[in-house]
Design an enzyme around this catalytic site. Structure first.
Site, PDB file in Angstrom:
ATOM      1  N   GLY A   1       1.124 -10.865  11.830  1.00  0.00           N
ATOM      2  CA  GLY A   1       0.433  -9.605  12.002  1.00  0.00           C
ATOM      3  C   GLY A   1      -0.748  -9.402  11.099  1.00  0.00           C
ATOM      4  O   GLY A   1      -1.256  -8.284  10.978  1.00  0.00           O
TER       5      GLY A   1
ATOM      6  N   HIS B   1       0.821  -1.215   0.000  1.00  0.00           N
ATOM      7  CA  HIS B   1       0.000   0.000   0.000  1.00  0.00           C
ATOM      8  C   HIS B   1       0.851   1.259   0.000  1.00  0.00           C
ATOM      9  O   HIS B   1       0.382   2.325   0.388  1.00  0.00           O
ATOM     10  CB  HIS B   1      -0.935  -0.011   1.222  1.00  0.00           C
ATOM     11  CG  HIS B   1      -1.850  -1.190   1.263  1.00  0.00           C
ATOM     12  ND1 HIS B   1      -2.217  -1.818   2.434  1.00  0.00           N
ATOM     13  CD2 HIS B   1      -2.459  -1.882   0.271  1.00  0.00           C
ATOM     14  CE1 HIS B   1      -3.022  -2.837   2.163  1.00  0.00           C
ATOM     15  NE2 HIS B   1      -3.171  -2.891   0.861  1.00  0.00           N
TER      16      HIS B   1
ATOM     17  N   SER C   1      -4.417 -11.542   9.252  1.00  0.00           N
ATOM     18  CA  SER C   1      -5.239 -12.725   9.026  1.00  0.00           C
ATOM     19  C   SER C   1      -5.408 -12.991   7.538  1.00  0.00           C
ATOM     20  O   SER C   1      -6.025 -13.979   7.135  1.00  0.00           O
ATOM     21  CB  SER C   1      -6.631 -12.533   9.659  1.00  0.00           C
ATOM     22  OG  SER C   1      -7.299 -11.459   9.018  1.00  0.00           O
TER      23      SER C   1
ATOM     24  N   CYS D   1       8.444  23.112  -3.758  1.00  0.00           N
ATOM     25  CA  CYS D   1       9.187  24.343  -4.012  1.00  0.00           C
ATOM     26  C   CYS D   1      10.173  24.195  -5.170  1.00  0.00           C
ATOM     27  O   CYS D   1      11.050  25.031  -5.348  1.00  0.00           O
ATOM     28  CB  CYS D   1       9.927  24.777  -2.755  1.00  0.00           C
ATOM     29  SG  CYS D   1       8.831  25.247  -1.420  1.00  0.00           S
TER      30      CYS D   1
END
Length: 288
Positions: free
Chosen positions: A283, A164, A285, A197
């Site tokens: 971490g 992601h 499922s 910038c």
């Protein structure tokens, strides 16, 4: 350490290694580990990885929760705890909605300063990934997380694939100029919208460009106009904003809802599939 399961692809034939169907299949395979004590599970796990040289890790939000970064959908997750009205949003999901961000990026940046790179310490799970890398056992980490803690822990950049995107890099939405997190960190931590910038480049208008401008001009802003918040914005990379600067919003390179996923994940999976000798899921499922 976050819960982890391990699968050895040499033990049985499997369908092609694709996301997300095959990962759900792999994760659902019954394991004898479920009948073991905690000590036996760790001993078995260590024995399993001792001879591995090309481990693929699929990591999710669970490895960062102990760092103070909430997951999305659990009872204590972001969607259930975010004070979205205070941020001026109509729902928690709007925080990562690309149209909402384009209309007014301030709510996102006010939230993002809580988890920006350099402010949060990595967890033992991230350190474990770095340990695998140092001992030449890690082929790749595919992470759903955007926090960049895998790299902060010491995993080589080339070994991490962000499903992601991540907060470690950013891009100007107008001119495409590239930045790193440190370039815009000052603005983000002060609650300002980082602005580009770099020198403004004048390009001849193509039909495609004209269509984009028309689409942009026809879009109805939800609550605030660009002019209303532009005076509070910052200028990145300690540069001084001038009349010749781009001035576009610098957006972190994360995938918002409404944006297309990059092709790098699938391409990397195809390359790694034949090389992997073990898969660790931690971490996550692997379901939504």
């Amino acid at each position: 350490m976050a819960h982890a399961s391990i699968w050895n692809p040499k033990l049985e034939a499997r369908t092609p290694f694709l996301i997300p169907a095959s990962m759900r299949e792999i994760a659902s395979v019954p394991s004898a580990h479920t009948m073991m004590s905690t000590e036996e599970k760790f001993a078995s796990f260590i024995q399993e990885i001792a001879s591995k040289k090309n481990i693929v890790v699929l990591a999710g939000a669970g490895i960062s929760v102990s760092c103070g970064i909430p997951d999305f959908r659990s009872q204590d997750g972001l969607y259930n705890t975010l004070n979205y009205q205070e941020l001026g949003l109509s729902s928690p999901e709007d925080l990562f909605d690309i149209e909402t961000f384009r209309d007014d990026p301030r709510p996102f940046f006010r939230f993002a300063r809580n988890l920006y790179p350099g402010k949060i310490e990595q967890s033992p799970s991230h350190n474990f990934l770095a340990w695998l890398d140092r001992h030449n056992k890690l082929l790749r980490v595919y992470t759903q997380n955007i926090d960049g803690l895998e790299e902060q822990a010491g995993v080589q950049k080339s070994k991490v694939v962000y499903a992601h995107g991540s907060l470690l890099d950013a891009t100007c939405m107008d001119c495409g100029a590239k930045y790193i997190a440190q370039d815009i960190a000052g603005d983000v931590m002060e609650g300002r919208v980082p602005r580009c910038c770099r020198e403004k480049k004048v390009k001849s208008q193509t039909k495609q460009g004209a269509a984009k401008l028309k689409e942009k001009s026809n879009r109805t802003l939800r609550k605030r106009s660009f002019q209303q918040y532009s005076e509070m914005d910052g200028c990145t990379a300690d540069a001084k904003e001038g009349e010749g600067s781009c001035g576009g919003v610098v957006k972190p390179n994360i995938i918002f809802f409404g944006e297309k996923l990059g092709s790098d994940v699938g391409l990397s999976l195809q390359r790694d599939y034949s090389k992997a000798d073990a898969l660790i899921v931690m971490g996550t499922s692997l379901s939504v």
